[in-house]
Design a protein around this motif. Structure first.
Motif, mmCIF file in Angstrom:
data_model
loop_
_atom_site.group_PDB
_atom_site.id
_atom_site.type_symbol
_atom_site.label_atom_id
_atom_site.label_comp_id
_atom_site.label_asym_id
_atom_site.label_seq_id
_atom_site.Cartn_x
_atom_site.Cartn_y
_atom_site.Cartn_z
ATOM 1 N N VAL A 28 -3.312 3.136 -5.169
ATOM 2 C CA VAL A 28 -3.667 4.087 -4.103
ATOM 3 C C VAL A 28 -3.037 5.452 -4.287
ATOM 4 N N LYS A 29 -2.194 5.585 -5.292
ATOM 5 C CA LYS A 29 -1.528 6.872 -5.516
ATOM 6 C C LYS A 29 -2.557 7.983 -5.729
ATOM 7 N N GLY A 30 -2.339 9.089 -5.039
ATOM 8 C CA GLY A 30 -3.248 10.221 -5.149
ATOM 9 C C GLY A 30 -4.424 10.157 -4.199
ATOM 10 N N ARG A 31 -4.628 9.022 -3.557
ATOM 11 C CA ARG A 31 -5.752 8.874 -2.620
ATOM 12 C C ARG A 31 -5.275 8.636 -1.190
ATOM 13 N N PHE A 32 -4.181 7.932 -1.029
ATOM 14 C CA PHE A 32 -3.657 7.584 0.288
ATOM 15 C C PHE A 32 -2.383 8.386 0.552
ATOM 16 N N ASN A 43 -8.251 8.375 1.606
ATOM 17 C CA ASN A 43 -9.357 9.180 1.111
ATOM 18 C C ASN A 43 -9.939 8.565 -0.154
ATOM 19 N N ASN A 44 -11.170 8.980 -0.455
ATOM 20 C CA ASN A 44 -11.851 8.491 -1.662
ATOM 21 C C ASN A 44 -11.768 6.964 -1.750
ATOM 22 N N LEU A 45 -12.136 6.314 -0.672
ATOM 23 C CA LEU A 45 -12.042 4.860 -0.617
ATOM 24 C C LEU A 45 -12.990 4.202 -1.607
ATOM 25 N N LYS A 46 -12.545 3.076 -2.140
ATOM 26 C CA LYS A 46 -13.308 2.320 -3.130
ATOM 27 C C LYS A 46 -13.544 0.911 -2.600
ATOM 28 N N PRO A 47 -14.592 0.253 -3.074
ATOM 29 C CA PRO A 47 -14.840 -1.129 -2.614
ATOM 30 C C PRO A 47 -13.629 -2.050 -2.817
ATOM 31 N N GLU A 48 -12.842 -1.815 -3.844
ATOM 32 C CA GLU A 48 -11.677 -2.654 -4.081
ATOM 33 C C GLU A 48 -10.546 -2.399 -3.083
ATOM 34 N N ASP A 49 -10.697 -1.415 -2.225
ATOM 35 C CA ASP A 49 -9.736 -1.196 -1.138
ATOM 36 C C ASP A 49 -10.018 -2.107 0.057
ATOM 37 N N THR A 50 -11.123 -2.827 0.010
ATOM 38 C CA THR A 50 -11.474 -3.728 1.098
ATOM 39 C C THR A 50 -10.416 -4.815 1.259
ATOM 40 N N ALA A 51 -9.867 -4.923 2.457
ATOM 41 C CA ALA A 51 -8.793 -5.879 2.726
ATOM 42 C C ALA A 51 -8.419 -5.799 4.199
ATOM 43 N N VAL A 52 -7.582 -6.731 4.608
ATOM 44 C CA VAL A 52 -6.902 -6.607 5.885
ATOM 45 C C VAL A 52 -5.627 -5.805 5.646
ATOM 46 N N TYR A 53 -5.457 -4.745 6.392
ATOM 47 C CA TYR A 53 -4.290 -3.877 6.256
ATOM 48 C C TYR A 53 -3.270 -4.252 7.324
ATOM 49 N N VAL A 86 0.853 -1.189 0.000
ATOM 50 C CA VAL A 86 0.000 0.000 0.000
ATOM 51 C C VAL A 86 0.890 1.240 0.000
ATOM 52 N N ALA A 87 1.709 1.355 1.029
ATOM 53 C CA ALA A 87 2.620 2.494 1.133
ATOM 54 C C ALA A 87 3.695 2.177 2.147
ATOM 55 N N ILE A 88 4.875 2.697 1.888
ATOM 56 C CA ILE A 88 5.975 2.495 2.818
ATOM 57 C C ILE A 88 6.854 3.731 2.809
ATOM 58 N N THR A 89 7.411 4.049 3.961
ATOM 59 C CA THR A 89 8.279 5.208 4.065
ATOM 60 C C THR A 89 9.499 4.855 4.897
ATOM 61 N N THR A 90 10.619 5.465 4.585
ATOM 62 C CA THR A 90 11.860 5.194 5.302
ATOM 63 C C THR A 90 12.262 6.401 6.145
ATOM 64 N N ARG A 91 13.134 6.155 7.101
ATOM 65 C CA ARG A 91 13.624 7.244 7.949
ATOM 66 C C ARG A 91 14.424 8.261 7.146
ATOM 67 N N SER A 92 14.947 7.839 6.005
ATOM 68 C CA SER A 92 15.695 8.768 5.158
ATOM 69 C C SER A 92 14.774 9.669 4.354
ATOM 70 N N GLY A 93 13.462 9.378 4.381
ATOM 71 C CA GLY A 93 12.504 10.269 3.747
ATOM 72 C C GLY A 93 11.909 9.782 2.447
ATOM 73 N N SER A 94 12.312 8.626 1.965
ATOM 74 C CA SER A 94 11.733 8.127 0.723
ATOM 75 C C SER A 94 10.392 7.462 0.993
ATOM 76 N N THR A 95 9.497 7.564 0.027
ATOM 77 C CA THR A 95 8.150 7.029 0.155
ATOM 78 C C THR A 95 7.764 6.320 -1.133
ATOM 79 N N ASN A 96 7.062 5.214 -0.987
ATOM 80 C CA ASN A 96 6.627 4.458 -2.145
ATOM 81 C C ASN A 96 5.183 4.037 -1.939
ATOM 82 N N TYR A 97 4.356 4.213 -2.963
ATOM 83 C CA TYR A 97 2.948 3.852 -2.895
ATOM 84 C C TYR A 97 2.625 2.800 -3.946
ATOM 85 N N GLY A 98 1.667 1.935 -3.621
ATOM 86 C CA GLY A 98 1.134 1.046 -4.621
ATOM 87 C C GLY A 98 0.386 1.851 -5.679
ATOM 88 N N ASP A 99 0.406 1.374 -6.903
ATOM 89 C CA ASP A 99 -0.187 2.134 -8.008
ATOM 90 C C ASP A 99 -1.664 2.433 -7.776
#
Length: 120
Positions: free
Chosen positions: A62-66, A82-92, A47-60
């Motif tokens: 969720v980009k622009g929404r999370f 934000n702007n959640l969709k039914p396909e976001d349904t999952a265990v996080y 979904v998304a991950i961030t490092t202490r060095s400041g880099s961030t990566n998002y799954g395609d």
């Protein structure tokens, strides 16, 4: 070390949720924190991950929404969805790469997960 997540629930499509996850216990240092998700019968996806060095990566999907953010002083990661969709349904699942006190190596740690359900 324990990762504990909060904030899952049921929301209508178009709505928002905010997840949080804190690492506690014998944490010496954290390299990165983030979220994966897994729906029934599906693989575990980033979904998304961030490092202490400041880099961030998002799954395609969720980009622009999370948005991922952290409170490094509290070893906590947040996920604003934000702007959640039914396909976001999952265990996080909360995820962290960290080093424990009195340990020389880095390890991967997972929380138990929190359910997010988006109704149409």
């Amino acid at each position: 070390v324990q990762l504990q997540a909060f904030g899952g629930g049921l929301v209508q499509a178009g709505g928002s949720l905010r997840l949080s996850c804190s690492a506690s216990g014998t944490v010496a240092s954290i390299s990165g924190m983030g979220w994966y998700r897994q729906a029934p019968g599906s693989q575990r996806d980033l979904v998304a991950i961030t490092t202490r060095s400041g880099s961030t990566n998002y799954g395609d999907s969720v980009k622009g929404r999370f948005t991922i953010s952290t409170d490094n002083a509290k070893n906590t990661v947040f996920l604003q969805m934000n702007n959640l969709k039914p396909e976001d349904t999952a265990v996080y699942l909360c995820y962290s790469v960290l080093k424990q006190r009195l340990s020389s190596g880095w390890g991967d740690y997972w929380g138990p997960g929190t359910q997010v359900t988006v109704s149409s």
